[in-house]
Design a protein around this motif. Structure first.
Motif, short mmCIF file in Angstrom:
data_model
loop_
_atom_site.label_atom_id
_atom_site.label_comp_id
_atom_site.label_asym_id
_atom_site.label_seq_id
_atom_site.Cartn_x
_atom_site.Cartn_y
_atom_site.Cartn_z
N MET A 150 8.35 -3.43 -23.23
CA MET A 150 7.52 -4.52 -23.72
C MET A 150 6.43 -4.03 -24.67
O MET A 150 6.12 -4.69 -25.65
N PHE A 151 5.86 -2.84 -24.39
CA PHE A 151 4.74 -2.37 -25.21
C PHE A 151 5.18 -1.49 -26.37
O PHE A 151 4.50 -1.42 -27.38
N GLU A 152 6.30 -0.79 -26.23
CA GLU A 152 6.75 0.11 -27.28
C GLU A 152 7.96 -0.44 -28.03
O GLU A 152 8.35 0.12 -29.05
N GLY A 153 8.61 -1.45 -27.52
CA GLY A 153 9.76 -2.03 -28.20
C GLY A 153 11.00 -1.16 -28.13
O GLY A 153 11.84 -1.20 -29.02
N GLY A 154 11.17 -0.40 -27.06
CA GLY A 154 12.33 0.49 -26.93
C GLY A 154 13.52 -0.21 -26.32
O GLY A 154 13.89 0.06 -25.18
N ALA A 155 14.17 -1.14 -27.03
CA ALA A 155 15.27 -1.92 -26.48
C ALA A 155 16.49 -1.07 -26.19
O ALA A 155 17.23 -1.34 -25.26
N GLY A 156 16.71 -0.02 -26.98
CA GLY A 156 17.90 0.80 -26.78
C GLY A 156 17.83 1.69 -25.56
O GLY A 156 18.84 2.27 -25.15
N LYS A 157 16.66 1.82 -24.97
CA LYS A 157 16.48 2.74 -23.85
C LYS A 157 16.82 2.11 -22.50
O LYS A 157 16.84 2.80 -21.50
N MET A 158 17.05 0.81 -22.46
CA MET A 158 17.32 0.13 -21.19
C MET A 158 18.75 -0.38 -21.16
O MET A 158 19.26 -0.88 -22.17
N SER A 159 19.37 -0.26 -19.98
CA SER A 159 20.73 -0.78 -19.81
C SER A 159 20.68 -2.29 -19.56
O SER A 159 19.62 -2.86 -19.31
N LEU A 160 21.86 -2.91 -19.60
CA LEU A 160 21.94 -4.36 -19.38
C LEU A 160 21.48 -4.72 -17.97
O LEU A 160 20.75 -5.71 -17.77
N ASP A 161 21.88 -3.92 -16.97
CA ASP A 161 21.46 -4.19 -15.58
C ASP A 161 19.94 -4.08 -15.44
O ASP A 161 19.31 -4.88 -14.75
N GLU A 162 19.36 -3.06 -16.09
CA GLU A 162 17.91 -2.89 -16.01
C GLU A 162 17.19 -4.06 -16.67
O GLU A 162 16.17 -4.54 -16.16
N LEU A 163 17.74 -4.55 -17.79
CA LEU A 163 17.14 -5.71 -18.45
C LEU A 163 17.24 -6.96 -17.58
O LEU A 163 16.31 -7.78 -17.52
N ARG A 164 18.36 -7.11 -16.85
CA ARG A 164 18.51 -8.25 -15.94
C ARG A 164 17.49 -8.18 -14.80
O ARG A 164 16.88 -9.19 -14.42
N ILE A 165 17.34 -6.97 -14.24
CA ILE A 165 16.36 -6.80 -13.16
C ILE A 165 14.96 -7.12 -13.67
O ILE A 165 14.17 -7.82 -13.01
N LEU A 166 14.65 -6.64 -14.88
CA LEU A 166 13.34 -6.91 -15.47
C LEU A 166 13.15 -8.42 -15.69
O LEU A 166 12.08 -8.97 -15.39
N GLU A 167 14.20 -9.08 -16.17
CA GLU A 167 14.13 -10.52 -16.38
C GLU A 167 13.87 -11.27 -15.07
O GLU A 167 13.02 -12.16 -15.00
N ASN A 168 14.58 -10.86 -14.00
CA ASN A 168 14.37 -11.49 -12.68
C ASN A 168 12.94 -11.28 -12.19
O ASN A 168 12.30 -12.21 -11.68
N ASN A 169 12.43 -10.05 -12.37
CA ASN A 169 11.06 -9.76 -11.94
C ASN A 169 10.05 -10.59 -12.74
O ASN A 169 9.08 -11.11 -12.19
N LEU A 170 10.30 -10.72 -14.05
CA LEU A 170 9.40 -11.53 -14.87
C LEU A 170 9.40 -12.98 -14.44
O LEU A 170 8.35 -13.64 -14.41
N GLU A 171 10.60 -13.50 -14.08
CA GLU A 171 10.67 -14.88 -13.60
C GLU A 171 9.88 -15.06 -12.31
O GLU A 171 9.17 -16.05 -12.14
N VAL A 172 9.99 -14.09 -11.40
CA VAL A 172 9.23 -14.15 -10.14
C VAL A 172 7.74 -14.12 -10.43
O VAL A 172 6.96 -14.89 -9.86
N TRP A 173 7.33 -13.21 -11.33
CA TRP A 173 5.90 -13.11 -11.67
C TRP A 173 5.41 -14.40 -12.30
O TRP A 173 4.31 -14.85 -12.01
N MET A 174 6.21 -14.98 -13.20
CA MET A 174 5.82 -16.24 -13.84
C MET A 174 5.65 -17.34 -12.79
O MET A 174 4.72 -18.15 -12.86
N TYR A 175 6.55 -17.37 -11.81
CA TYR A 175 6.44 -18.37 -10.75
C TYR A 175 5.12 -18.21 -9.99
O TYR A 175 4.40 -19.17 -9.72
#
Length: 199
Positions: free
Chosen positions: A110-135
């Motif tokens: 999020m802060f450095e913009g390193g999209a290529g450094k994360m796998s699809l599963d890691e991005l999904r986990i991050l997305e789920n965590n962000l949804e929980v935090w937003m809630y």
């Protein structure tokens, strides 16, 4: 003459069954005594016949052996439970470490913009965590807004009560005169106070 191999199944003839039981029981008790003497082992053997008769052998007293067995079994169960607890704790620690790694990668993303450094599963986990935090953030925001609304309602009630009190004082002070005449005769400062309390 060699003895044939005995099939391991119930002997149907009751006489043969009783004879076999007596022979094998005495052989088993004899072997247990020999093992105890030769190897200095503590042995406890309990046999119940088909008719419910008890046969037992204990080298150092059956009660002492049973207490020793119960203590050993209890220690074994506690040790097994402790091992399970340690294993569960290790698994939980590993799971939390993995989650921390994924969250740290997400923060770097999020802060450095390193999209290529994360796998699809890691991005999904991050997305789920962000949804929980937003809630949780939305829930906290709604709680704060509800508290502020309640404070404003309380303040409104206080102001209405003060306004009513001022109106009663004005009526008592100036009497039951026509409202237009009353408003014309009211000092300027009281009119301003009344307008403030109405809002």
């Amino acid at each position: 003459m060699a003895r044939g191999k005995v099939q391991m199944r119930r002997i149907e003839n009751p006489v043969h069954r009783q004879v076999t039981f007596c022979k094998r029981r005495s052989g088993l008790l004899k072997k247990a005594k020999e093992l105890s003497v030769l190897c200095d082992a503590e042995i406890g053997l309990i046999i119940f016949s088909a008719h419910g008769k008890l046969y037992e052998l204990a080298t150092n007293g059956m009660q002492g052996l049973l207490e020793k067995y119960m203590k050993s079994a209890r220690c074994s169960v506690e040790k097994h439970a402790d091992e399970n607890h340690v294993l569960e704790s290790k698994m939980e620690v590993n799971m939390l470490k993995n989650e921390i790694d994924v969250l740290q990668k997400g923060l770097r993303y999020m802060f450095e913009g390193g999209a290529g450094k994360m796998s699809l599963d890691e991005l999904r986990i991050l997305e789920n965590n962000l949804e929980v935090w937003m809630y949780h953030i939305r829930s906290a925001k709604m709680d704060i807004m509800a508290q502020e609304i309640q404070l404003l309602k309380n303040k409104e009630g206080i102001l209405k009560a003060a306004n009513k009190c001022l109106q009663e004082q004005m009526e008592m002070q100036y009497g039951a005169v026509n409202t237009d005449q009353t408003m014309a005769n009211i000092p300027y400062s009281l009119t301003i106070q009344n307008e403030i309390y109405q809002y």
